[in-house]
Design a protein around this motif. Structure first.
Motif, PDB file in Angstrom:
ATOM      1  N   THR A   1     -20.039  -3.937  15.363  1.00  0.00           N
ATOM      2  CA  THR A   1     -19.058  -4.740  15.562  1.00  0.00           C
ATOM      3  C   THR A   1     -18.008  -4.681  14.686  1.00  0.00           C
ATOM      4  OG1 THR A   1     -20.036  -6.597  15.268  1.00  0.00           O
ATOM      5  CG2 THR A   1     -19.931  -6.104  17.494  1.00  0.00           C
ATOM      6  N   SER A   2     -18.391  -4.673  13.282  1.00  0.00           N
ATOM      7  CA  SER A   2     -17.490  -4.719  12.299  1.00  0.00           C
ATOM      8  C   SER A   2     -16.852  -3.186  12.152  1.00  0.00           C
ATOM      9  CB  SER A   2     -18.283  -4.986  10.898  1.00  0.00           C
ATOM     10  OG  SER A   2     -19.216  -4.115  10.570  1.00  0.00           O
ATOM     11  N   THR A   3     -17.341  -2.327  12.506  1.00  0.00           N
ATOM     12  CA  THR A   3     -16.871  -1.091  12.703  1.00  0.00           C
ATOM     13  C   THR A   3     -15.801  -0.977  13.577  1.00  0.00           C
ATOM     14  OG1 THR A   3     -19.024   0.212  11.732  1.00  0.00           O
ATOM     15  CG2 THR A   3     -17.507   1.352  12.830  1.00  0.00           C
ATOM     16  N   ALA A   4     -16.125  -1.558  14.577  1.00  0.00           N
ATOM     17  CA  ALA A   4     -15.013  -1.468  15.666  1.00  0.00           C
ATOM     18  C   ALA A   4     -13.623  -2.396  15.064  1.00  0.00           C
ATOM     19  CB  ALA A   4     -15.489  -2.040  17.030  1.00  0.00           C
ATOM     20  N   CYS A   5     -13.987  -3.338  14.315  1.00  0.00           N
ATOM     21  CA  CYS A   5     -12.761  -4.041  14.071  1.00  0.00           C
ATOM     22  C   CYS A   5     -12.109  -3.328  12.761  1.00  0.00           C
ATOM     23  CB  CYS A   5     -13.374  -5.487  13.373  1.00  0.00           C
ATOM     24  SG  CYS A   5     -14.180  -6.581  14.553  1.00  0.00           S
TER      25      CYS A   5
ATOM     26  N   LEU B   1       0.774  -1.335   0.113  1.00  0.00           N
ATOM     27  CA  LEU B   1      -0.011  -0.028   0.101  1.00  0.00           C
ATOM     28  C   LEU B   1       0.770   1.252  -0.084  1.00  0.00           C
ATOM     29  CD1 LEU B   1      -2.664  -1.150   2.569  1.00  0.00           C
ATOM     30  CD2 LEU B   1      -2.851  -1.353   0.014  1.00  0.00           C
ATOM     31  N   ALA B   2       2.191   1.241   0.503  1.00  0.00           N
ATOM     32  CA  ALA B   2       2.865   2.210   0.677  1.00  0.00           C
ATOM     33  C   ALA B   2       3.425   2.544  -0.369  1.00  0.00           C
ATOM     34  CB  ALA B   2       3.988   2.096   1.839  1.00  0.00           C
ATOM     35  N   ARG B   3       3.593   1.675  -1.370  1.00  0.00           N
ATOM     36  CA  ARG B   3       4.635   1.554  -2.718  1.00  0.00           C
ATOM     37  C   ARG B   3       3.413   2.013  -3.808  1.00  0.00           C
ATOM     38  NH1 ARG B   3       6.774  -3.058  -1.328  1.00  0.00           N
ATOM     39  NH2 ARG B   3       5.926  -4.029  -2.791  1.00  0.00           N
ATOM     40  N   ALA B   4       2.192   1.814  -3.608  1.00  0.00           N
ATOM     41  CA  ALA B   4       1.024   1.956  -4.522  1.00  0.00           C
ATOM     42  C   ALA B   4       0.994   3.617  -5.063  1.00  0.00           C
ATOM     43  CB  ALA B   4      -0.119   1.575  -4.130  1.00  0.00           C
ATOM     44  N   ARG B   5       0.892   3.704  -6.433  1.00  0.00           N
ATOM     45  CA  ARG B   5       0.566   5.149  -7.100  1.00  0.00           C
ATOM     46  C   ARG B   5      -0.630   5.827  -6.417  1.00  0.00           C
ATOM     47  NH1 ARG B   5      -0.418   5.526 -13.039  1.00  0.00           N
ATOM     48  NH2 ARG B   5      -2.420   4.188 -12.477  1.00  0.00           N
ATOM     49  N   GLN B   6      -1.734   4.744  -6.367  1.00  0.00           N
ATOM     50  CA  GLN B   6      -3.094   5.161  -5.648  1.00  0.00           C
ATOM     51  C   GLN B   6      -3.797   3.906  -5.020  1.00  0.00           C
ATOM     52  OE1 GLN B   6      -5.468   6.964  -8.748  1.00  0.00           O
ATOM     53  NE2 GLN B   6      -5.997   5.123  -9.660  1.00  0.00           N
ATOM     54  N   VAL B   7      -4.482   4.069  -4.168  1.00  0.00           N
ATOM     55  CA  VAL B   7      -5.324   2.953  -3.491  1.00  0.00           C
ATOM     56  C   VAL B   7      -6.785   3.405  -3.528  1.00  0.00           C
ATOM     57  CG1 VAL B   7      -5.702   1.802  -1.270  1.00  0.00           C
ATOM     58  CG2 VAL B   7      -3.436   2.340  -1.804  1.00  0.00           C
ATOM     59  N   ASN B   8      -7.556   2.553  -4.086  1.00  0.00           N
ATOM     60  CA  ASN B   8      -8.990   2.799  -4.457  1.00  0.00           C
ATOM     61  C   ASN B   8      -9.691   1.808  -3.362  1.00  0.00           C
ATOM     62  OD1 ASN B   8      -8.693   4.467  -6.527  1.00  0.00           O
ATOM     63  ND2 ASN B   8      -8.688   3.071  -8.038  1.00  0.00           N
ATOM     64  N   ILE B   9     -10.595   2.406  -2.907  1.00  0.00           N
ATOM     65  CA  ILE B   9     -11.388   1.692  -1.776  1.00  0.00           C
ATOM     66  C   ILE B   9     -12.971   1.612  -1.773  1.00  0.00           C
ATOM     67  CG2 ILE B   9     -11.765   1.504   0.871  1.00  0.00           C
ATOM     68  CD1 ILE B   9      -9.213   3.148   1.311  1.00  0.00           C
ATOM     69  N   TYR B  10     -13.562   0.559  -1.725  1.00  0.00           N
ATOM     70  CA  TYR B  10     -14.962   0.541  -1.938  1.00  0.00           C
ATOM     71  C   TYR B  10     -15.679  -0.470  -0.977  1.00  0.00           C
ATOM     72  CZ  TYR B  10     -19.520   0.039  -3.985  1.00  0.00           C
ATOM     73  OH  TYR B  10     -20.815  -0.140  -4.398  1.00  0.00           O
ATOM     74  N   GLY B  11     -16.691   0.007  -0.577  1.00  0.00           N
ATOM     75  CA  GLY B  11     -17.359  -0.950   0.385  1.00  0.00           C
ATOM     76  C   GLY B  11     -19.026  -0.538  -0.021  1.00  0.00           C
ATOM     77  N   SER B  12     -19.926  -1.656  -0.124  1.00  0.00           N
ATOM     78  CA  SER B  12     -21.377  -1.336  -0.477  1.00  0.00           C
ATOM     79  C   SER B  12     -22.128  -1.528   0.908  1.00  0.00           C
ATOM     80  CB  SER B  12     -21.760  -2.138  -1.614  1.00  0.00           C
ATOM     81  OG  SER B  12     -21.826  -3.276  -1.441  1.00  0.00           O
ATOM     82  N   GLY B  13     -23.327  -0.894   0.889  1.00  0.00           N
ATOM     83  CA  GLY B  13     -24.280  -1.265   1.916  1.00  0.00           C
ATOM     84  C   GLY B  13     -23.641  -0.964   3.340  1.00  0.00           C
ATOM     85  N   ASP B  14     -23.966  -1.928   4.326  1.00  0.00           N
ATOM     86  CA  ASP B  14     -23.374  -1.660   5.498  1.00  0.00           C
ATOM     87  C   ASP B  14     -21.822  -1.534   5.683  1.00  0.00           C
ATOM     88  OD1 ASP B  14     -25.871  -1.557   6.598  1.00  0.00           O
ATOM     89  OD2 ASP B  14     -26.077  -3.814   7.165  1.00  0.00           O
ATOM     90  N   SER B  15     -21.218  -2.137   4.718  1.00  0.00           N
ATOM     91  CA  SER B  15     -19.951  -2.085   4.750  1.00  0.00           C
ATOM     92  C   SER B  15     -19.376  -0.647   4.273  1.00  0.00           C
ATOM     93  CB  SER B  15     -19.035  -3.077   3.916  1.00  0.00           C
ATOM     94  OG  SER B  15     -19.488  -4.288   4.539  1.00  0.00           O
ATOM     95  N   GLY B  16     -20.289   0.093   3.683  1.00  0.00           N
ATOM     96  CA  GLY B  16     -19.739   1.500   3.137  1.00  0.00           C
ATOM     97  C   GLY B  16     -18.831   2.542   4.300  1.00  0.00           C
TER      98      GLY B  16
END
Length: 275
Positions: free
Chosen positions: A249-253, A135-150
């Protein structure tokens, strides 16, 4: 009796019992069914005989015995003692305040702390370190999560951005998929899905993986669809929830995992600077 239930490290040992049951969800179907029943009905399982647990979990007695051995116990009785000890530890922490609200708050604290502790127990230092370096070497890091994982994806985005990562997050699935298609081997993609089965998130990570980008899946289900198209999987704990929703709880994790990644990224950047 089994040494794992005694001594000053008892709390950590109890968390390990929980982790064993969670890991058993990926065992052969019959054993996984028993493990799932026990996770969802820990109090009932303690008081059930081998025959009773067999009927309740719709699995054979031999299957239950094999599961106990796979989990590291000599037999069914020893496993029940471990489960009773864990349940007793939980009740001891839930002291029952002056009213029901206080009791529910105490249970919420227990569940959140337990989910983070279990997630920490599953985190492998070498995997965390290598992931942070990518991740530190990546030019860009794209992140996605839908629904409750958003919201979890949003937490991860903000923490990685503060750690110096060129991160982007997408609220629109169309934009996320377009961004994934334009990625290359110098980029990275992170898909956050508690179930690991979200079609939009799986497709997002699959597109990124197909063009050679480093793909990271964060999920509670290590054998779900999303893990099959990922270079690395970071697992969040999956616990029975009586007071809190799974989303809570997933948010805490994810807060814990985001912090762990940020710390490792800082170390990786320090090594690169020295080099």
């Amino acid at each position: 009796m089994h040494a794992v239930y005694q001594g000053p490290n008892a709390e950590k040992a109890l968390a390990q019992i929980q982790l064993r049951l969670e890991a058993a969800l990926n065992y052969p179907h019959a054993q996984a069914r028993v493990a799932r029943y026990i996770l969802e009905n820990p109090e009932e399982a303690v008081h059930q005989s081998l025959r009773g647990l067999s009927a309740a979990s719709r699995s054979g007695q031999a299957t239950i015995f094999r599961l106990c051995r796979e989990l590291g116990f000599r037999g069914f009785k020893e496993f029940k003692l471990a489960l009773a000890t864990e349940n007793g530890e939980r009740k001891a922490n839930l002291t029952g305040g002056p009213n029901q609200t206080q009791s529910l708050l105490e249970e919420a604290v227990w569940l959140i702390s337990r989910s983070v502790l279990s997630t920490g127990e599953m985190l492998q230092p070498e995997v965390l370190s290598s992931t942070a370096s990518r991740l530190a070497r990546a030019r860009q890091v794209n992140i996605y999560g839908s629904g409750d994982s958003g919201p979890s994806a949003d937490v991860l985005f903000h923490r990685l951005s503060r750690a110096g990562i060129n991160a982007r997050i997408f609220a629109n699935v169309g934009y996320a998929h377009e961004a994934a298609e334009t990625m290359s081997k110098v980029d990275a993609a992170i898909g956050v899905s508690q179930s690991g089965a979200s079609r939009d998130t799986v497709e997002f990570l699959q597109k990124a993986h197909s063009v050679g980008a480093f793909s990271l899946a964060i999920t509670c289900c290590p054998k779900s669809r999303i893990t099959k198209i990922s270079d690395v999987v970071l697992k969040m704990a999956r616990l029975p929830h009586s007071v809190l929703s799974a989303k809570t709880t997933s948010t805490a994790c994810i807060v814990f995992l985001a912090e762990a990644l940020a710390i490792s990224i800082s170390e990786a950047n320090g090594c690169q600077t020295q080099t």
